[in-house]
Every structure is written in structure tokens, then in C-alpha cells.
Design an enzyme around this catalytic site. Structure first.
Site, PDB file in Angstrom:
ATOM      1  N   TYR A   1      39.703  35.278  40.104  1.00  0.00           N
ATOM      2  CA  TYR A   1      40.647  36.052  39.302  1.00  0.00           C
ATOM      3  C   TYR A   1      41.991  36.117  40.017  1.00  0.00           C
ATOM      4  O   TYR A   1      42.061  36.066  41.251  1.00  0.00           O
ATOM      5  CB  TYR A   1      40.114  37.456  39.036  1.00  0.00           C
ATOM      6  CG  TYR A   1      38.999  37.509  38.012  1.00  0.00           C
ATOM      7  CD1 TYR A   1      39.275  37.797  36.674  1.00  0.00           C
ATOM      8  CD2 TYR A   1      37.676  37.276  38.373  1.00  0.00           C
ATOM      9  CE1 TYR A   1      38.256  37.859  35.729  1.00  0.00           C
ATOM     10  CE2 TYR A   1      36.651  37.328  37.435  1.00  0.00           C
ATOM     11  CZ  TYR A   1      36.954  37.623  36.111  1.00  0.00           C
ATOM     12  OH  TYR A   1      35.939  37.677  35.180  1.00  0.00           O
ATOM     13  N   GLU A   2      43.043  36.263  39.241  1.00  0.00           N
ATOM     14  CA  GLU A   2      44.417  36.177  39.735  1.00  0.00           C
ATOM     15  C   GLU A   2      44.750  37.217  40.793  1.00  0.00           C
ATOM     16  O   GLU A   2      45.666  37.025  41.601  1.00  0.00           O
ATOM     17  CB  GLU A   2      45.370  36.309  38.545  1.00  0.00           C
ATOM     18  CG  GLU A   2      46.813  36.007  38.853  1.00  0.00           C
ATOM     19  CD  GLU A   2      47.673  36.065  37.603  1.00  0.00           C
ATOM     20  OE1 GLU A   2      48.883  36.315  37.747  1.00  0.00           O
ATOM     21  OE2 GLU A   2      47.150  35.875  36.488  1.00  0.00           O
ATOM     22  N   SER A   3      44.028  38.311  40.814  1.00  0.00           N
ATOM     23  CA  SER A   3      44.306  39.368  41.794  1.00  0.00           C
ATOM     24  C   SER A   3      43.904  38.985  43.208  1.00  0.00           C
ATOM     25  O   SER A   3      44.202  39.718  44.158  1.00  0.00           O
ATOM     26  CB  SER A   3      43.575  40.651  41.386  1.00  0.00           C
ATOM     27  OG  SER A   3      42.198  40.392  41.168  1.00  0.00           O
TER      28      SER A   3
END
Length: 247
Positions: free
Chosen positions: A42-44
Site C-alpha cells: 500500500y502507498e503508505s
């Protein structure tokens, strides 16, 4: 059927950069059924996340709590994504055109005074550029499937063959566009999206009528297999967990 078809496209053991929304539902369904070793990124900055419920956003704490590793966003993009270490990027789209270009920025010709201002790019342009291949999931209607997007947020195949190479984009680009009506894939010569599969109960004319350009159709498009009881049970269980246990 759209979510199930998207989940089926994900292979076990691959590294998948997941967008929130339908891509996340499909990726978690795949991990819970036929692809238990699917690595969700995920982008986080969470790598190998194994959420027990659907995350509400890329910042949902359950992603970090269940991940194999949590890295900074610059490291995720500079070390993992841009060098081509992510196999699949899974994106949504507000608009998509015949060459797989995606718009999630503005609807309307005037960027400064649009009809609708959308959430924007996030990490999608880099995902579309650098993942080895890209899957797109979107509902199929003429408002979404347009001849030419109002704004190119994430490049698919530009205006045709050679454009990705001219931009020095590492990845192959969109290899499947999965909708509630069927599956489109780029023609190997022209790069134009072509209908290769319809879902059960859908005919080709229905898909063409829902597309904002004269849609190319494969010589013999296949028909999707209906969801299995296992897939339906897993999907219903996932949907029932949306937001459960979240602060």
C-alpha cells in the site's frame, strides 16, 4: 462479478501495489482464496500487509499492524516501485480511454474551472509508469469509458504504439481493464483496448453500447465463469468487515 474477475487475475506470490476501493477488495479477496501468498503493498509504506478486514484508507492502522515491513513513502517509491520491483499495480479510474490512459484529476476541458474536481493523482502516475504490469477496475459506462480522457493523470499507452517507450516508462502498462460487463485487453499491435471477455449474462452489443468509442472486439470473446460458492462467501465476509474495528 467484477470484483471476482479482478481477484482471479492476480497470481499467487506476486507483489501487488494496491489502491483503496475496488482494487483493495479484489486483492484481499484473491489473498483469501486462490492467492494466499499475494504480497499486498500500500502507498503508505506497508509491504506484505495482511488485513483482517478491509482497510478504510492507505493510512488505516491495520495495514501497518499486519505488514511484514513498514518503510517510508520515499523509500517505497524510490527503492521498490521505480526500479521495477513491483509486479502488478492495481488502479481504479474515473475516466479511461481507448489507449488505457486514466483520469482521476478533473472532469471538463478547463482544468482551472472543471465540471468536477476529482481526488487527484496520489501515487497512481508512478504505479502506472513503473509496475511491471497494470490492472484497472472500473464500472463500464460511456461516462467512464471515453474516447479521450479530459486529463491524463496516469499514462496507459498514450496515443498508441511507441508512446510509453518514448517516455521511458519502465512497465508494460495496462494489461487488463476489468469492468462489471467484461474484460478488455490492449491489442498487441495497436495498443487499443479490445473486448476479450464478457461476464455471464452480458452480450457484446451491451458492452459496445456502454463504451464511448467504437470498441474493438476479439474474434471469439470468451465468457467469464460464474463466481464459485467459495468466492462468494469470501467476498461477502470481506464486505461485512468494512469499517469493523476501526477507530
Amino acid at each position: 462479478m467484477m470484483i471476482v474477475a479482478a481477484a482471479r487475475a492476480l497470481r499467487d506470490g506476486t507483489r501487488c501495489f494496491v489502491g483503496i476501493g475496488r482494487p483493495s477488495v479484489a486483492a484481499n479477496l484473491a489473498r483469501g482464496t486462490h492467492a494466499p501468498n499475494l504480497v499486498l503493498v500500500y502507498e503508505s509504506g506497508t509491504i506484505g500487509a495482511k488485513p483482517t478486514r478491509l482497510p478504510l484508507s492507505i493510512g488505516d492502522g491495520i495495514l501497518a499492524e499486519t505488514a511484514d515491513a513498514v518503510v517510508s513513502v520515499p523509500e517505497l517509491f524510490n527503492y521498490w516501485l521505480q526500479p521495477g520491483r513491483i509486479d502488478v499495480g492495481f488502479l481504479g479510474a474515473a475516466q479511461i480511454d481507448r489507449y488505457g490512459n486514466i483520469n482521476t484529476t478533473v472532469i471538463g476541458a478547463d482544468y482551472r474551472n472543471p465540471t468536477v474536481r476529482l481526488p487527484g493523482a496520489g501515487g497512481a502516475p508512478e504505479i502506472a509508469a513503473s509496475c511491471r504490469e497494470v490492472f484497472v477496475i472500473a464500472r463500464h459506462d460511456p461516462r467512464t469509458f471515453v474516447d479521450r480522457v479530459d486529463f491524463v493523470t496516469s499514462v496507459g499507452y498514450g496515443r498508441g504504439p511507441g508512446d510509453r517507450e518514448a517516455l521511458n516508462l519502465r512497465g508494460r502498462g495496462p494489461v487488463q481493464v476489468i469492468t462489471n460487463l467484461g474484460v478488455l485487453e490492449p491489442d498487441p499491435t495497436t495498443c487499443e483496448l479490445t473486448l476479450t471477455q464478457v461476464h455471464e449474462g452480458v452480450d457484446v452489443d451491451q458492452v459496445c453500447a456502454a463504451t464511448g468509442w467504437p470498441l474493438r472486439v476479439a474474434t471469439a470473446p470468451t465468457t467469464s465463469t460464474a463466481p464459485t460458492p467459495t468466492e462468494l462467501t469470501a467476498l461477502r465476509t470481506l464486505r461485512a468487515t468494512i469499517g469493523s474495528g476501526a477507530p
